[in-house]
Design a protein around this motif. Sequence first.
Motif, PDB file in Angstrom:
ATOM      1  N   TRP A 193      -5.761 -18.157 -10.124  1.00 46.53           N
ATOM      2  CA  TRP A 193      -6.001 -19.006  -8.985  1.00 46.53           C
ATOM      3  C   TRP A 193      -6.152 -20.488  -9.556  1.00 46.53           C
ATOM      4  CZ3 TRP A 193     -10.192 -22.028  -8.253  1.00 46.53           C
ATOM      5  CH2 TRP A 193     -10.490 -23.064  -7.194  1.00 46.53           C
ATOM      6  N   GLU A 222      -5.755 -11.725  -1.175  1.00 45.99           N
ATOM      7  CA  GLU A 222      -7.031 -11.951  -0.988  1.00 45.99           C
ATOM      8  C   GLU A 222      -7.707 -12.739  -2.041  1.00 45.99           C
ATOM      9  OE1 GLU A 222     -10.186  -8.569  -1.093  1.00 45.99           O
ATOM     10  OE2 GLU A 222     -10.081  -9.078   0.866  1.00 45.99           O
ATOM     11  N   TYR A 223      -7.263 -12.623  -3.113  1.00 44.82           N
ATOM     12  CA  TYR A 223      -7.649 -13.414  -4.539  1.00 44.82           C
ATOM     13  C   TYR A 223      -7.553 -14.535  -4.303  1.00 44.82           C
ATOM     14  CZ  TYR A 223      -8.927 -14.490  -9.368  1.00 44.82           C
ATOM     15  OH  TYR A 223      -9.292 -15.288 -10.251  1.00 44.82           O
ATOM     16  N   GLN A 224      -6.220 -14.962  -3.694  1.00 47.29           N
ATOM     17  CA  GLN A 224      -6.174 -16.351  -3.655  1.00 47.29           C
ATOM     18  C   GLN A 224      -6.905 -17.380  -2.538  1.00 47.29           C
ATOM     19  OE1 GLN A 224      -4.117 -18.117  -5.491  1.00 47.29           O
ATOM     20  NE2 GLN A 224      -3.701 -16.047  -6.554  1.00 47.29           N
ATOM     21  N   GLU A 225      -7.576 -16.488  -1.664  1.00 50.33           N
ATOM     22  CA  GLU A 225      -8.555 -17.014  -0.768  1.00 50.33           C
ATOM     23  C   GLU A 225      -9.796 -16.983  -1.257  1.00 50.33           C
ATOM     24  OE1 GLU A 225      -8.250 -14.577   2.644  1.00 50.33           O
ATOM     25  OE2 GLU A 225      -5.834 -15.345   3.055  1.00 50.33           O
ATOM     26  N   ASN A 226     -10.433 -16.149  -1.861  1.00 50.67           N
ATOM     27  CA  ASN A 226     -11.971 -15.926  -2.508  1.00 50.67           C
ATOM     28  C   ASN A 226     -12.158 -16.251  -3.765  1.00 50.67           C
ATOM     29  OD1 ASN A 226     -11.474 -13.347  -3.260  1.00 50.67           O
ATOM     30  ND2 ASN A 226     -11.743 -12.499  -1.344  1.00 50.67           N
ATOM     31  N   HIS A 227     -11.081 -15.838  -4.617  1.00 54.05           N
ATOM     32  CA  HIS A 227     -10.901 -15.819  -6.097  1.00 54.05           C
ATOM     33  C   HIS A 227     -12.517 -15.342  -6.693  1.00 54.05           C
ATOM     34  CE1 HIS A 227     -10.692 -19.723  -4.302  1.00 54.05           C
ATOM     35  NE2 HIS A 227     -12.203 -19.911  -4.952  1.00 54.05           N
TER      36      HIS A 227
END
Length: 298
Positions: free
Chosen positions: A71, A128-133
């Motif tokens: 990210w 999901e990682y791109q949103e909360n990383h």
Amino acid sequence: MKFPTKFPTRLLPIVLLALMGCSTTKAEPKPEPSAIASPIASPIAEKSTSPLNIITLNNVTLIPKTATFTWRRPDSDPKSTSRADRREANLRYPIVTGVENPEMQSKIQTSIDLKSAFGKSLEEMEAEYQENHWMENLDYKVDFNDRGLLSLTYIGYGVGAYPSEFVRSRSVNLRTGAILRPHDLFKTESLGAIALMVDRQLQQAIQTKVSELDKDENAKDIDRAIFRAHRFRIKNLNDFTLTPKGIIFHYRFGFPHVILAAEPQSDYLIPYAQLKSQFKPNSPLLEVSAKMGFEFKS
């Protein structure tokens, strides 16, 4: 036909055989039963001779596969390595290989994959990682892979408001490809007794932790009432890991991070010898128990 009176009688059998067209070639001797080679079983799979042609697995080969999520803050300097601008998560997860039956291999893979353990596929986890990383890494370890049973544990770590670890266990019957549940292993009427066995360890762990807190000056503000509601019940039996020594049952206390240090030990090993009387007559654990040196008797 008349033979001369002086015909050598020792040649008579040979002449008779020639006239009858018989061969004097000897039949190949049949091997002794001990000399007949038995089929050599594969160390991974044995094919049944039944009409169903079922593939019987003893263990499987797991190949680790890796993935990296990255990210980057949209307006950041591309060269920046600051955590505020760029984050990365490294994942390692297992791929099942070497199973002769492709359908069975697919079933086993489905039972242990990320979707089964976390409810999200690799692609969904990356989105999901791109949103909360917040995730840092995810790995796995194999706890048991023998006697037709596979058990593994995913262990992940992430940093949000606080650092945190997350764990998921998967146990699979390699003969069916299905995830193992307590009712697959134990008699239904025994589940309550098993939960009680685990609860005794849990309550002892709570007492040990309370004793530690009582001696800690910095723990005086922690309300001891937080421990009272915690009991190991039948529903908690679903969270377990198979090991060579026995079954580890897991309990999630779920304390908030500010008092996470007050959580008691939460993994409880019950040896197979203590569980053997609770096995179902067709329990997959029977082969494991035999290897451990005791036999099941109903």
